[in-house]
Design a protein around this motif. Structure first.
Motif, PDB file in Angstrom:
ATOM      1  N   PRO A  34       0.872  -0.643   0.180  1.00 48.48           N
ATOM      2  CA  PRO A  34       0.002   0.187  -0.223  1.00 48.48           C
ATOM      3  C   PRO A  34       0.666   1.639  -0.026  1.00 48.48           C
ATOM      4  N   GLU A  36     -11.073   2.261  -7.628  1.00 43.17           N
ATOM      5  CA  GLU A  36     -11.673   1.744  -6.591  1.00 43.17           C
ATOM      6  C   GLU A  36     -13.223   1.015  -7.191  1.00 43.17           C
ATOM      7  N   GLU A  56      -8.035  -0.343  -2.768  1.00 45.72           N
ATOM      8  CA  GLU A  56      -9.187   0.015  -1.704  1.00 45.72           C
ATOM      9  C   GLU A  56      -8.822   0.743  -1.061  1.00 45.72           C
ATOM     10  N   ARG A  57      -9.808   1.622   0.019  1.00 52.27           N
ATOM     11  CA  ARG A  57      -8.267   2.463  -0.019  1.00 52.27           C
ATOM     12  C   ARG A  57      -8.723   2.030   1.816  1.00 52.27           C
ATOM     13  N   THR A  58      -7.074   1.986   2.726  1.00 46.65           N
ATOM     14  CA  THR A  58      -7.215   1.278   4.593  1.00 46.65           C
ATOM     15  C   THR A  58      -6.536   3.243   4.955  1.00 46.65           C
ATOM     16  N   ASP A 117      -3.984   4.654   7.611  1.00 45.58           N
ATOM     17  CA  ASP A 117      -3.252   4.190   7.083  1.00 45.58           C
ATOM     18  C   ASP A 117      -2.211   4.031   8.949  1.00 45.58           C
ATOM     19  N   VAL A 152      -4.968   7.846   4.722  1.00 49.42           N
ATOM     20  CA  VAL A 152      -5.719   6.564   3.619  1.00 49.42           C
ATOM     21  C   VAL A 152      -4.222   6.053   3.396  1.00 49.42           C
ATOM     22  N   ARG A 153      -4.222   5.042   2.828  1.00 46.69           N
ATOM     23  CA  ARG A 153      -3.469   4.381   2.115  1.00 46.69           C
ATOM     24  C   ARG A 153      -4.155   3.166   0.891  1.00 46.69           C
ATOM     25  N   GLN A 167      -6.983  -4.789  -4.069  1.00 49.99           N
ATOM     26  CA  GLN A 167      -7.504  -6.059  -3.209  1.00 49.99           C
ATOM     27  C   GLN A 167      -6.639  -7.411  -4.537  1.00 49.99           C
TER      28      GLN A 167
END
Length: 158
Positions: free
Chosen positions: A55, A80, A86-88, A90, A97-98, A102
């Motif tokens: 990421p 996305e 996907e945004r996850t 950080d 977000v990172r 997927q």
């Protein structure tokens, strides 16, 4: 038309330069086919390739692609929506977000790139270990030459 060539410059039809151009065209054609297979554009594919190693923040992705942050935000939205990223959160900065690939993206990459890896490996499988080492060393040196030459280009004429 007569061209002034710098002293020591190879002739444009030198077999090594021709082979480099053929390889570049083949890689470009492969990337276009990969884009069609995935239903993405070239910048999207470049972003997905950068994310293969883990990421990244949107800012880091923008820097790696040489694109503006606004352009990369749109690119991330597109990827996305297509289900590729996907945004996850950080883990080091709760405000950030990172962007992560997927699992299905890795599967799609395996479908596209595994046959290429098999073909490339097969193309040199008959070489001795020493000759394979020479090829690997030469390719690494050529990749560095491309990076060096590209860094010296002034595309905008500034």
């Amino acid at each position: 038309m007569v061209r002034d060539e710098p002293a020591g410059a190879p002739h444009p039809d030198d077999p090594l330069l021709l082979a480099c151009r053929r390889l570049a065209r083949a890689m470009d054609a492969f990337d276009e086919a990969a884009c069609r297979s995935l239903g993405v554009g070239r910048s999207d594919l470049r972003a997905l390739n950068l994310l293969e190693h883990g990421p990244l923040s949107a800012a880091t992705l923008a820097d790696g692609l040489g694109l503006s942050r606004a352009t990369v935000t749109t690119l991330i939205d597109r990827l996305e929506n297509a289900g590729y990223v996907e945004r996850t959160p950080d883990p080091d900065d709760r405000r950030s977000v990172r962007i992560a690939l997927q699992p299905a993206t890795f599967a799609a990459f395996a479908r596209i790139y595994r046959p290429l890896g098999i073909e490339v490996y097969g193309a040199v499988s008959g070489l001795s270990d020493d000759n394979r080492h020479v090829v690997v060393t030469a390719l690494a040196a050529m990749a560095s030459a491309f990076v060096e030459a590209g860094g010296g280009l002034d595309i905008l004429g500034k």
